[in-house]
Design an enzyme around this catalytic site. Structure first.
Site, PDB file in Angstrom:
ATOM      1  N   ASP A   1       0.836  -1.194   0.000  1.00 19.80           N
ATOM      2  CA  ASP A   1       0.000   0.000   0.000  1.00 19.80           C
ATOM      3  C   ASP A   1       0.878   1.253   0.000  1.00 19.80           C
ATOM      4  OD1 ASP A   1      -2.755   1.017   0.313  1.00 19.80           O
ATOM      5  OD2 ASP A   1      -2.036   1.788   2.231  1.00 19.80           O
TER       6      ASP A   1
ATOM      7  N   GLU B   1       1.871  -0.485  -4.924  1.00 17.05           N
ATOM      8  CA  GLU B   1       0.994   0.609  -5.337  1.00 17.05           C
ATOM      9  C   GLU B   1       1.848   1.864  -5.260  1.00 17.05           C
ATOM     10  OE1 GLU B   1      -2.953   3.153  -4.012  1.00 17.05           O
ATOM     11  OE2 GLU B   1      -1.467   2.503  -2.560  1.00 17.05           O
TER      12      GLU B   1
END
Ligand code: GLC
Ligand code: MG
Length: 566
Positions: free
Chosen positions: A221, A278
């Site tokens: 993330d 990401e």
């Protein structure tokens, strides 16, 4: 025409193809996938019962959005205990059952590593509040005194991704307003200080904890976020609140040390564990740094996701992705943070440039939607996606052709983006509505039907139910099943992509191995040139007279004799 090249990729002979090269990964937003215990919230037992459907869809792996213990302020992206499963989702035993059953079905399991921030309810944050300014406990976060004559203003001008200041002031033990803490996202998600050795060390343990339970890798993330510029300086341009890429807040050189460290941990396992990041950075060269051989295996090529339905733009984005990792980029058209493809491609296509400092907003536009055109283009886009080399990520519900749910009642919305923007931005609830499984049941088979689903499902959602699409050869689900199966047989992992020169507006075409993919995003049907030497049609997303590709559709063709073209 471009010459065909059927030679294997240069290093194919020396290095064995890793499992993720060519793979299709299904993204499970657990909360909305399937509810196994009837409380209206998707969970691990629900996932367990749906794994066979994911296998049948032809997927090689799942990526599970965070399911750790969390107060759910940002639905799991605010973690209070990284070594526990949230009780709403089940237990560690349920998790082990999911991993075992997935592996039995030949499906790998990826988790989500959220390490930029934790939850305000993490024991470390409680300890930091209790210990006070200057303490070692506060050193695990970014605490700082305020500015202004009484410290009443935030320490710097950084903005939260979810709107408003990136700082929140705490009340100290004596009841007085005190220091501020940094949160790149919601105040419920305090940023961790990655320059603190204890933080780095604990996450090594977290990673091994899940690897030792059989997890095959992690999606990371906000991988560009973990480290902040020393001294947390103001960022010129942050003051107007327009957001944008804050070069002091994101993409610091020191983040790469974290990934080298994690990669070494993953590489010590047999087979090695896998990482996909990401990473939102304003230029492809910055993204390439995350893909150095001792860092992440892949990073999502969001360049493709944010493009309008336009052949030139799609082709340019694919070229960018291939230049980053020539052999195996990670592609996706959709995830839990953006509007669904049927909706995006069914809107008026905005051909103006994508703002490099806020790419994601291009995929969250509102406005009227032509669902029929959107569905047709989404099908064509899926056939483009599944012809690409590398790894394809599919977000749950895309295979059902779900549109974005724009008509949620305002009081049902839960996304912190909606809340922090005071309702001026819809946020992401509309792509997170619980999946429809069976149109005959009151909650469309999502759960037991007795407790309403955590986000209301509109009436019209039932028409997209999985069971209804199952036996219909013309459904989106049937198309996806065919595409994943044919991908395996027709586009060998590692076969390079070679563009065809196309003399028609709105058309892109490429060859991989012995298969040609033609995408017609133009306004008229496209006749495949005779000298392309195509043989049988493998699949088309819309019917069309032989040798032609209808507008807003994609077709795959066998090449009769690729050798001839060498
Ligand atoms: C990532 C996630 C998003 C989440 C944010 C904060 O962008 O994809 O859903 O809200 O990080 O963790
Ligand atoms: Mg449940």
């Amino acid at each position: 025409m471009t010459l065909l090249d059927t030679r294997p990729a240069p290093d194919a002979a020396s290095a064995p193809t890793p499992w993720w090269d060519g793979a299709v990964v299904y993204q499970v937003y657990l909360r909305s996938f399937r509810d196994g215990d009837g409380d209206g919230i998707g969970d691990l037992r629900g996932l367990l019962s749906g794994l066979a459907d994911i296998a049948e869809l032809g997927c090689d792996a799942i990526w599970l959005n965070p399911c750790y213990a969390s107060p759910q302020a940002d639905h799991g992206y605010d973690i209070a205990d990284y070594r526990r499963i949230d009780p709403a989702y089940g237990t560690l035993d349920d998790f082990d059952d999911v991993v075992a059953e997935a592996h039995r079905l030949g499906i790998r399991v990826l988790m989500d590593m959220v390490a930029n921030h934790c939850s305000r309810e993490h024991p470390w944050f409680h300890a930091a509040l209790a210990a006070g300014p200057g303490s070692a406990e506060r050193g695990r976060f970014h605490f700082a005194p305020g500015t202004g004559d009484r410290g009443q203003l935030p320490p710097n001008n950084w903005r939260s991704v979810f709107g408003g200041s990136a700082w929140t002031r705490v009340t100290e033990a004596d009841g007085q307003p005190g220091e501020w803490y940094l949160h790149s996202f919601d105040p419920a998600q305090p940023d961790l200080n990655w320059r603190n050795a204890e933080v780095a060390d604990d996450f090594r343990g977290v990673m091994r904890f899940w690897f030792d339970r059989g997890v095959d890798g992690f999606r990371i993330d906000v991988a560009h976020g973990h480290v902040k510029a020393p001294g947390l300086p103001d960022w010129p341009g942050a003051d107007d609140g327009s957001g944008g890429h804050n070069g002091a807040m994101w993409d610091q050189p020191e983040v790469h040390g974290i990934y080298r460290d994690w990669r070494a941990i993953g590489d010590a396992y047999t087979p090695p564990k896998y990482f996909v990041g990401e990473v939102w950075v304003p230029s492809p060269t910055r993204l390439a740094d995350y893909l150095r051989p001792d860092e992440l295996h892949q990073a999502f090529c969001f360049e493709l996701l944010v493009q309008p339905w336009d052949a030139g733009r799609l082709r340019a984005a694919i070229t960018t992705g291939l230049a980053l990792s020539d052999r195996a980029p990670a592609w996706t058209l959709s995830n839990h943070d953006v509007h669904r493809t049927v909706t995006r491609y069914g809107q008026e296509q905005v051909l103006g440039p994508v703002d490099p400092s806020d790419m994601i907003s291009a995929a969250r536009r509102t406005g009227p939607v032509d669902l029929a055109i959107g569905a047709r283009r989404a099908a064509a886009a899926a056939a483009l996606l599944l012809a690409l080399p590398g790894t394809v990520y599919l977000y749950q519900g895309e295979e059902l052709g779900l549109p974005e749910v724009f008509d949620l009642p305002p009081d049902a919305r839960q996304d912190p983006i909606w809340i922090r923007s005071g309702g001026t931005q819809l946020g992401r609830d509309g792509c997170r509505v619980p999946l429809p499984w069976d149109r005959e049941r009151s909650d469309f088979g999502f759960g037991s039907g007795t407790t309403p689903a955590w986000l209301p499902q509109p009436e019209w959602l039932g028409a997209y139910a999985r069971a209804a699409q199952h036996g219909d050869p013309r459904s989106m689900l049937s198309l996806y099943r065919s595409l994943t199966r044919l991908r395996r047989g027709h586009f060998d992992a590692g076969a390079p992509l070679l563009w065809m020169d196309v003399d028609a507006d709105g058309v892109l075409a490429f060859v991989r191995g012995r298969t040609l993919c033609v995408v017609n995003a133009g306004k008229t049907a496209f006749r495949v040139p005779a000298d392309w030497a195509v043989g049988a049609l493998v699949i088309a997303t819309a019917s069309s007279p032989a040798g032609t590709v209808a507008c807003d559709s994609t077709a795959w063709y066998d090449l009769t004799s690729p050798e001839r073209n060498r």
